[in-house]
Design a protein around this motif. Structure first.
Motif, PDB file in Angstrom:
ATOM      1  N   SER A   1       0.845  -1.198   0.000  1.00  0.00           N
ATOM      2  CA  SER A   1       0.000   0.000   0.000  1.00  0.00           C
ATOM      3  C   SER A   1       0.879   1.246   0.000  1.00  0.00           C
ATOM      4  O   SER A   1       2.076   1.187   0.310  1.00  0.00           O
ATOM      5  CB  SER A   1      -0.930  -0.007   1.224  1.00  0.00           C
ATOM      6  OG  SER A   1      -0.172  -0.006   2.422  1.00  0.00           O
ATOM      7  N   PHE A   2       0.253   2.397  -0.343  1.00  0.00           N
ATOM      8  CA  PHE A   2       0.934   3.687  -0.370  1.00  0.00           C
ATOM      9  C   PHE A   2       0.166   4.668   0.495  1.00  0.00           C
ATOM     10  O   PHE A   2      -1.071   4.679   0.509  1.00  0.00           O
ATOM     11  CB  PHE A   2       1.022   4.244  -1.803  1.00  0.00           C
ATOM     12  CG  PHE A   2       1.867   3.419  -2.724  1.00  0.00           C
ATOM     13  CD1 PHE A   2       3.246   3.544  -2.706  1.00  0.00           C
ATOM     14  CD2 PHE A   2       1.281   2.517  -3.609  1.00  0.00           C
ATOM     15  CE1 PHE A   2       4.027   2.796  -3.559  1.00  0.00           C
ATOM     16  CE2 PHE A   2       2.057   1.767  -4.463  1.00  0.00           C
ATOM     17  CZ  PHE A   2       3.439   1.897  -4.438  1.00  0.00           C
ATOM     18  N   ASP A   3       0.898   5.495   1.190  1.00  0.00           N
ATOM     19  CA  ASP A   3       0.298   6.574   1.965  1.00  0.00           C
ATOM     20  C   ASP A   3      -0.009   7.725   1.012  1.00  0.00           C
ATOM     21  O   ASP A   3       0.893   8.310   0.418  1.00  0.00           O
ATOM     22  CB  ASP A   3       1.266   7.027   3.062  1.00  0.00           C
ATOM     23  CG  ASP A   3       0.663   8.110   3.936  1.00  0.00           C
ATOM     24  OD1 ASP A   3      -0.530   8.409   3.764  1.00  0.00           O
ATOM     25  OD2 ASP A   3       1.403   8.678   4.763  1.00  0.00           O
ATOM     26  N   THR A   4      -1.279   8.057   0.852  1.00  0.00           N
ATOM     27  CA  THR A   4      -1.659   9.092  -0.111  1.00  0.00           C
ATOM     28  C   THR A   4      -1.215  10.479   0.333  1.00  0.00           C
ATOM     29  O   THR A   4      -1.072  11.381  -0.490  1.00  0.00           O
ATOM     30  CB  THR A   4      -3.183   9.092  -0.319  1.00  0.00           C
ATOM     31  OG1 THR A   4      -3.832   9.216   0.951  1.00  0.00           O
ATOM     32  CG2 THR A   4      -3.634   7.820  -0.995  1.00  0.00           C
ATOM     33  N   MET A   5      -1.011  10.677   1.625  1.00  0.00           N
ATOM     34  CA  MET A   5      -0.565  11.984   2.091  1.00  0.00           C
ATOM     35  C   MET A   5       0.797  12.326   1.509  1.00  0.00           C
ATOM     36  O   MET A   5       1.064  13.474   1.127  1.00  0.00           O
ATOM     37  CB  MET A   5      -0.517  12.006   3.627  1.00  0.00           C
ATOM     38  CG  MET A   5      -0.110  13.349   4.201  1.00  0.00           C
ATOM     39  SD  MET A   5      -1.316  14.651   3.865  1.00  0.00           S
ATOM     40  CE  MET A   5      -2.659  14.111   4.913  1.00  0.00           C
ATOM     41  N   ASN A   6       1.673  11.337   1.430  1.00  0.00           N
ATOM     42  CA  ASN A   6       3.004  11.561   0.871  1.00  0.00           C
ATOM     43  C   ASN A   6       3.061  11.281  -0.624  1.00  0.00           C
ATOM     44  O   ASN A   6       3.965  11.754  -1.307  1.00  0.00           O
ATOM     45  CB  ASN A   6       4.028  10.666   1.596  1.00  0.00           C
ATOM     46  CG  ASN A   6       4.104  10.968   3.074  1.00  0.00           C
ATOM     47  OD1 ASN A   6       4.018  12.126   3.478  1.00  0.00           O
ATOM     48  ND2 ASN A   6       4.250   9.921   3.894  1.00  0.00           N
ATOM     49  N   LEU A   7       2.096  10.503  -1.125  1.00  0.00           N
ATOM     50  CA  LEU A   7       2.129  10.119  -2.534  1.00  0.00           C
ATOM     51  C   LEU A   7       1.651  11.245  -3.441  1.00  0.00           C
ATOM     52  O   LEU A   7       2.245  11.517  -4.481  1.00  0.00           O
ATOM     53  CB  LEU A   7       1.264   8.868  -2.742  1.00  0.00           C
ATOM     54  CG  LEU A   7       1.198   8.321  -4.170  1.00  0.00           C
ATOM     55  CD1 LEU A   7       2.565   7.829  -4.611  1.00  0.00           C
ATOM     56  CD2 LEU A   7       0.162   7.218  -4.270  1.00  0.00           C
ATOM     57  N   VAL A   8       0.561  11.898  -3.071  1.00  0.00           N
ATOM     58  CA  VAL A   8      -0.041  12.932  -3.906  1.00  0.00           C
ATOM     59  C   VAL A   8       0.170  14.287  -3.242  1.00  0.00           C
ATOM     60  O   VAL A   8      -0.587  14.687  -2.348  1.00  0.00           O
ATOM     61  CB  VAL A   8      -1.551  12.670  -4.136  1.00  0.00           C
ATOM     62  CG1 VAL A   8      -2.134  13.733  -5.059  1.00  0.00           C
ATOM     63  CG2 VAL A   8      -1.774  11.281  -4.704  1.00  0.00           C
TER      64      VAL A   8
ATOM     65  N   SER B   1       1.904  16.902  -7.819  1.00  0.00           N
ATOM     66  CA  SER B   1       1.340  15.668  -8.375  1.00  0.00           C
ATOM     67  C   SER B   1      -0.162  15.800  -8.599  1.00  0.00           C
ATOM     68  O   SER B   1      -0.695  15.353  -9.618  1.00  0.00           O
ATOM     69  CB  SER B   1       1.619  14.492  -7.439  1.00  0.00           C
ATOM     70  OG  SER B   1       3.003  14.321  -7.230  1.00  0.00           O
ATOM     71  N   ALA B   2      -0.851  16.426  -7.655  1.00  0.00           N
ATOM     72  CA  ALA B   2      -2.297  16.620  -7.800  1.00  0.00           C
ATOM     73  C   ALA B   2      -2.602  17.535  -8.984  1.00  0.00           C
ATOM     74  O   ALA B   2      -3.573  17.312  -9.724  1.00  0.00           O
ATOM     75  CB  ALA B   2      -2.869  17.202  -6.519  1.00  0.00           C
ATOM     76  N   ALA B   3      -1.763  18.562  -9.192  1.00  0.00           N
ATOM     77  CA  ALA B   3      -1.979  19.474 -10.318  1.00  0.00           C
ATOM     78  C   ALA B   3      -1.786  18.750 -11.645  1.00  0.00           C
ATOM     79  O   ALA B   3      -2.604  18.886 -12.564  1.00  0.00           O
ATOM     80  CB  ALA B   3      -1.019  20.652 -10.223  1.00  0.00           C
ATOM     81  N   VAL B   4      -0.709  17.967 -11.754  1.00  0.00           N
ATOM     82  CA  VAL B   4      -0.460  17.219 -12.993  1.00  0.00           C
ATOM     83  C   VAL B   4      -1.564  16.209 -13.237  1.00  0.00           C
ATOM     84  O   VAL B   4      -2.065  16.071 -14.368  1.00  0.00           O
ATOM     85  CB  VAL B   4       0.915  16.521 -12.928  1.00  0.00           C
ATOM     86  CG1 VAL B   4       1.090  15.552 -14.095  1.00  0.00           C
ATOM     87  CG2 VAL B   4       2.034  17.553 -12.926  1.00  0.00           C
ATOM     88  N   LEU B   5      -1.987  15.518 -12.184  1.00  0.00           N
ATOM     89  CA  LEU B   5      -3.037  14.514 -12.316  1.00  0.00           C
ATOM     90  C   LEU B   5      -4.350  15.159 -12.764  1.00  0.00           C
ATOM     91  O   LEU B   5      -5.030  14.671 -13.680  1.00  0.00           O
ATOM     92  CB  LEU B   5      -3.223  13.795 -10.983  1.00  0.00           C
ATOM     93  CG  LEU B   5      -4.159  12.582 -10.962  1.00  0.00           C
ATOM     94  CD1 LEU B   5      -3.661  11.501 -11.908  1.00  0.00           C
ATOM     95  CD2 LEU B   5      -4.292  12.044  -9.542  1.00  0.00           C
TER      96      LEU B   5
END
Length: 298
Positions: free
Chosen positions: A156-163, A167-171
């Motif tokens: 699993s990935f921690d979304t707090m550190n992942l996005v 990253s949110a802007a590019v996504l």
């Protein structure tokens, strides 16, 4: 029997000159005049001259402040962030858009319906809402888990550190762009005559080669103008990520004039940078379009 026509002969005075066939030789040619066109040209020239005069002489523009900040380090760094957002959003958006376009063209009703639903959803939701949603993804999903569907997870990935913000802007930009890119690509493919593919299939050419060598080169002539417009719109639309406190061009300009109060010259800094970079994109569009127009236009 002679087919030539000789001028009539008067026995007393001799041959008489032939009369002219029509009266065109006696007409006076008067050139067509456009007084209202010249009046419009003169009025437009006066307005442009007044506008340029105001740009040069009006002290409110503060061109000295403009020159000071136009190539400042913070502004150049912000321009680079804007270009990165545009590049990633374009590449990822059109890559996903191509997949969605062919899903909509698929003979599978399920794939076509999924692609249609995606395009409908992402064209319906404003971009700023999408960006804020992805920026707050960690609030809804604290971690992303990969494993057996509806079963145990393997990692699993921690979304707090992942996005993060970038990253949110590019996504958000890429997913939003994909919906429009899909329709652009689909329209270009549909613009190609189906007889091209039928002839290629009759010759035994594989499906993927038909697409790569026959359909897409012809579809590009229809795709490119609309795709270029979308890229330019995305480039200017990156300013909306300022709501996420990302240091792109418009956000950085706001920070600077918030400190020194020089609103107008700083806005002109952003304006000129947008104009210059949009011009570069337009020039690239011209040469790419000319490449794909070979054999189609003179």
């Amino acid at each position: 029997m002679s087919l030539t026509s000789d001028p009539p002969i008067d026995r007393a005075t001799g041959p008489r000159p032939a009369a002219p066939a029509d009266g065109h030789d006696t007409l006076t040619v008067v050139p067509l005049r456009h007084p209202w066109r010249w009046a419009a040209v003169a009025a437009t020239a006066v307005v442009l001259a007044q506008f340029l005069h105001g740009l040069i002489t009006n002290p409110g523009w503060e061109w000295d402040v403009f020159a000071e900040f136009f190539t400042a380090g913070t502004i150049l760094k912000a321009v680079w962030v804007t270009l990165r957002l545009t590049f990633y959003g374009t590449v990822l958006g059109f890559a996903l858009g191509i997949v969605l376009a062919f899903m909509r063209l698929s003979a599978s009703p399920f794939l076509s319906a999924v692609a249609h639903a995606y395009i409908w959803a992402f064209r319906s939701i404003p971009l700023i809402v999408q960006l804020l949603f992805w920026f707050n993804l960690a609030y809804l999903y604290k971690e992303l888990q990969f494993g057996v569907p509806f079963g145990p997870g393997f990692f699993s990935f921690d979304t707090m550190n992942l996005v993060g913000a970038m990253s949110a802007a590019v996504l958000g930009l890429a997913l939003h762009q994909a919906a429009y890119a899909a329709e652009i690509v689909r329209g270009g493919v549909l613009a190609v005559d189906t007889g091209q593919s039928e002839a290629a299939a009759a010759l035994g050419i594989p499906r993927h080669r038909q697409l790569r060598r026959i359909v897409l080169p012809q579809a590009m002539r229809s795709i490119l103008p609309n795709a270029a417009n979308e890229i330019i719109s995305l480039f200017k639309g990156t300013s909306i990520v300022s709501v996420m406190a990302i240091g792109e061009l418009f956000y950085q300009v706001q920070v600077v004039y918030g400190r020194n109060g020089r609103v107008v010259p700083l806005l002109m800094v952003a304006t000129v940078w947008y104009i210059l970079l949009t011009t570069v994109l337009s020039v690239l569009q011209h040469y790419v379009e000319r490449h794909y127009a070979k054999g189609a236009t003179r």
